[in-house]
Design a protein around this motif. Structure first.
Motif, PDB file in Angstrom:
ATOM      1  N   ASP A   1      -8.714  -0.234   1.368  1.00 32.11           N
ATOM      2  CA  ASP A   1      -7.950  -0.836   0.680  1.00 32.11           C
ATOM      3  C   ASP A   1      -6.408  -0.509   0.436  1.00 32.11           C
ATOM      4  O   ASP A   1      -6.073   0.656  -0.075  1.00 32.11           O
ATOM      5  N   LEU A   2      -5.874  -1.104   1.241  1.00 34.49           N
ATOM      6  CA  LEU A   2      -4.456  -0.592   1.616  1.00 34.49           C
ATOM      7  C   LEU A   2      -3.629  -0.652   0.597  1.00 34.49           C
ATOM      8  O   LEU A   2      -2.893   0.284   0.366  1.00 34.49           O
ATOM      9  N   LYS A   3      -3.832  -1.504  -0.441  1.00 36.99           N
ATOM     10  CA  LYS A   3      -2.818  -1.581  -1.500  1.00 36.99           C
ATOM     11  C   LYS A   3      -3.034  -0.592  -2.489  1.00 36.99           C
ATOM     12  O   LYS A   3      -2.123   0.154  -3.011  1.00 36.99           O
ATOM     13  N   LYS A   4      -4.441   0.001  -2.522  1.00 39.23           N
ATOM     14  CA  LYS A   4      -4.792   1.193  -3.412  1.00 39.23           C
ATOM     15  C   LYS A   4      -4.544   2.479  -2.611  1.00 39.23           C
ATOM     16  O   LYS A   4      -4.853   3.434  -3.346  1.00 39.23           O
ATOM     17  N   ARG A   5      -4.325   2.414  -1.485  1.00 34.43           N
ATOM     18  CA  ARG A   5      -4.108   3.523  -0.565  1.00 34.43           C
ATOM     19  C   ARG A   5      -5.412   4.242  -0.431  1.00 34.43           C
ATOM     20  O   ARG A   5      -5.404   5.536  -0.348  1.00 34.43           O
TER      21      ARG A   5
ATOM     22  N   LYS B   1       0.317   3.931   5.348  1.00 40.16           N
ATOM     23  CA  LYS B   1      -0.450   2.897   5.845  1.00 40.16           C
ATOM     24  C   LYS B   1      -0.838   3.229   7.185  1.00 40.16           C
ATOM     25  O   LYS B   1      -2.023   2.956   7.703  1.00 40.16           O
TER      26      LYS B   1
ATOM     27  N   GLN C   1      -8.084   8.917  -1.312  1.00 42.61           N
ATOM     28  CA  GLN C   1      -6.838   8.143  -1.891  1.00 42.61           C
ATOM     29  C   GLN C   1      -5.768   8.932  -1.353  1.00 42.61           C
ATOM     30  O   GLN C   1      -5.338  10.068  -1.892  1.00 42.61           O
TER      31      GLN C   1
ATOM     32  N   GLU D   1       5.657   5.182   2.019  1.00 40.49           N
ATOM     33  CA  GLU D   1       4.680   3.996   1.939  1.00 40.49           C
ATOM     34  C   GLU D   1       4.288   3.652   3.520  1.00 40.49           C
ATOM     35  O   GLU D   1       3.091   3.439   4.094  1.00 40.49           O
TER      36      GLU D   1
END
Lengths: 225, 335
Positions: free
Chosen positions: A73-77, A46, A29, A42
């Motif tokens: 999972d890009l949202k949760k990195r 990404k 993560q 951010e």
């Protein structure tokens, strides 16, 4: 990410381990870096998750050992990938292994990097901490039988694709410097790595010439203080 | 007990300091400041040092309240730095050493920064970020030497900031970096700039070129000078903190120290502090008296060398424009 246990905080990410779809899984993560301006953070995060996933897939395609990728999972990195139950870093391995094993390892590192560069994959952050030694038979034993070990490349966050001698040379230079700063007999280790690298690449002359050039560049930049 | 006097003049700062076993007796300095839009060149900088060195020397001696007889060793910056200013100051150090009949020691400028930082902050074995107008290095101590773990592959971060200040025609007093820092505090919008980290190395020339080519346009598009200063700082400092963090992890270190002129930037210190907190490390930083080039650091590093038994022959007391941090064996460190 329930049932996952934090095992390490690296420079870039938190590493968790647990089970995902029944497989031992490592989650990397790239948590928010509070020191960085949020938009910049951010954007970089990404980019790096994408770079890492792409490089892993490309390595797999050409037969270089990397952890298998399970989920992005890009949202949760987060990146979900294969967890190696019994592994140590090349750095730890070199600290403890016999000369004979260190020589074999150095050679294997060189050969692996050669294959990687032949396929125009630039790792971007080569250090002995980013190379894992894995026992293929799942035994917790690294110093008895070298033939049971395999070498796995990790941490492709700064990776990209490039066919230039420049980028390959810089890649090797980064590794050389990491070895010098941490290991006791850097000349020997890196010498063997280069020897294997030469043997296993075609365009090595350009790359080695670039490496020499980059090394000089390193010394030149010392100017005023 | 060792009393040492140190002469520093590798760039546009001329400093002379006297130290007695880690106790600061004096630390005097004058800076050659150029008009807005211009940098300092070797010839003019050397002239500045020539014109001021004796006055600064008198101040340093008077302030220290010691008799020059009591000085044990005369130290000067051997390098790295600009040739002419280095030579000017070295000649003065050489002269007084002979007048007073004292041994002379040439000190590596980077080592001066590191040892001064260690004694002021009390850090034991830190990973070091050395950032100034001419140097950008991440350093770790290993096998008797300060090893350069990561560094800039082109220009130094301070050079990037200084030259950006010239684009905006900011004042060079007290320093261009200070003025950028003050403007950046009022910045609101962040422009996306190149971000260049290669392993533990960094590169700043691309960012500078980007700014040189686009600053005027960006200003017309509604970004303010404050925004540009803010954006630049956020990008270059993030790169430095990132590589420092990587070095901390690579060396399993729990101490981080910032030295060098750019090291007194409070935003850089703040970012580094957050990074250190996140990973349970301790940050050590100093203020402008010791961060910015000064004579005291040369005196202190020289005293450490002297105590460990190092002596230099006259013919070795030269200057070196290129003199790497890892070229010096740290004989005074016992670990």
């Amino acid at each position: 990410m329930e049932n996952f246990e934090l095992i390490k905080q690296g420079a870039e990410a938190r590493i968790f381990k647990g089970l995902y779809l029944g497989k031992p899984t490592l989650i990397k993560q790239r948590f928010e870096k509070k020191y960085r301006y949020p938009d910049l953070d951010e954007h970089l995060t990404k980019e790096r998750i994408k770079a890492e996933s792409r490089a892993i897939v490309r390595c797999k395609n050409v037969g270089i050992e990397t952890p298998a990728l399970y989920l992005i999972d890009l949202k949760k990195r987060c990146l979900y990938m294969e967890y190696f139950e019994h592994s140590i870093t090349a750095k730890e391995f070199i600290m403890e292994a016999s000369n004979e094993f260190i020589e074999k390892l150095s050679y294997d590192i060189g050969a692996t990097l050669a294959k990687m560069h032949e396929n125009n994959i630039i790792h971007g952050d080569l250090t002995t901490s980013n190379i894992l030694i894995v026992n293929q038979f799942g035994e917790k034993c690294f110093f008895k039988d070298y033939s049971k070990l395999k070498l796995v490349l990790i941490d492709f966050g700064l990776a990209h694709i490039d066919n230039s001698a420049e980028d390959k040379g810089v890649d090797l230079y980064v590794l050389e410097r990491a070895i010098i700063s941490i290991h006791d007999n850097p000349e020997k280790i890196f010498g063997l790595i280069l020897k294997a690298y030469r043997k296993n690449t075609n365009g090595h002359n350009n790359v080695i010439a670039k490496l020499d050039e980059v090394r000089l560049r390193g010394r030149k930049r010392l100017v005023v203080g | 007990m060792v009393i040492a006097i140190g002469f520093e003049g590798s760039a546009n700062k001329l400093g002379i300091g006297i130290i007695k076993d880690g106790e600061v007796l004096s630390n005097c300095r004058t800076t050659y400041i150029t008009p807005p839009g211009a940098g300092f060149l070797p010839k003019e900088t050397a002239l500045h040092h020539r014109e001021n060195v004796l006055a600064v020397l008198k101040d340093a001696i008077n302030e220290s309240k010691i008799d020059v007889k009591d000085i044990d060793v005369v130290c000067y910056t051997k390098g790295p730095g600009m040739g002419a200013p280095l030579a000017t100051v070295a000649v003065v150090a050489r002269t007084v050493a002979q007048l007073w009949n004292k041994p002379l020691l040439g000190v590596n400028h980077c080592i001066g920064h590191i040892e001064m930082g260690r004694i002021i902050t009390g850090a034991k074995n830190p990973t070091i970020l050395y950032v100034s107008g001419g140097n950008t290095q991440v350093i770790a101590f290993c096998r008797k030497r300060y090893r350069i773990v990561g560094e800039t592959i082109d220009i130094a971060v301070g050079n990037c900031l200084d030259r950006f200040a010239r684009i905006l025609k900011l004042s060079n007093a007290p320093s261009p970096g200070y003025n950028i820092e003050q403007l950046a505090k009022k910045g609101k919008k962040c422009v996306t700039l190149p971000y260049c980290v290669k392993g533990m190395d960094v590169s700043f020339s691309g960012i500078l070129t980007y700014m040189e080519e686009r600053a005027a346009t960006l200003l017309k598009e509604g970004y303010t000078e404050e925004d540009l200063c803010f954006s630049l700082q956020e990008h270059v400092f993030a790169m430095l903190v990132e590589t420092s963090e990587r070095a901390l992890a690579h060396c399993n270190s729990t101490e981080m120290m910032i030295v060098g002129g750019v090291g007194c930037n409070e935003r850089l210190q703040e970012m580094m502090e957050i990074m250190c907190q996140e990973r349970g490390a301790t940050l050590f930083a100093t203020d402008e008296r010791y961060c910015i080039d000064n004579g005291l650091m040369i005196a202190h590093a020289g005293a450490e060398m002297y105590k460990s038994g190092i002596r230099m022959k006259w013919e070795d007391c030269t200057i070196l424009q290129r003199y790497r941090t890892d070229a010096v064996e740290a004989t005074w460190r016992k670990d």
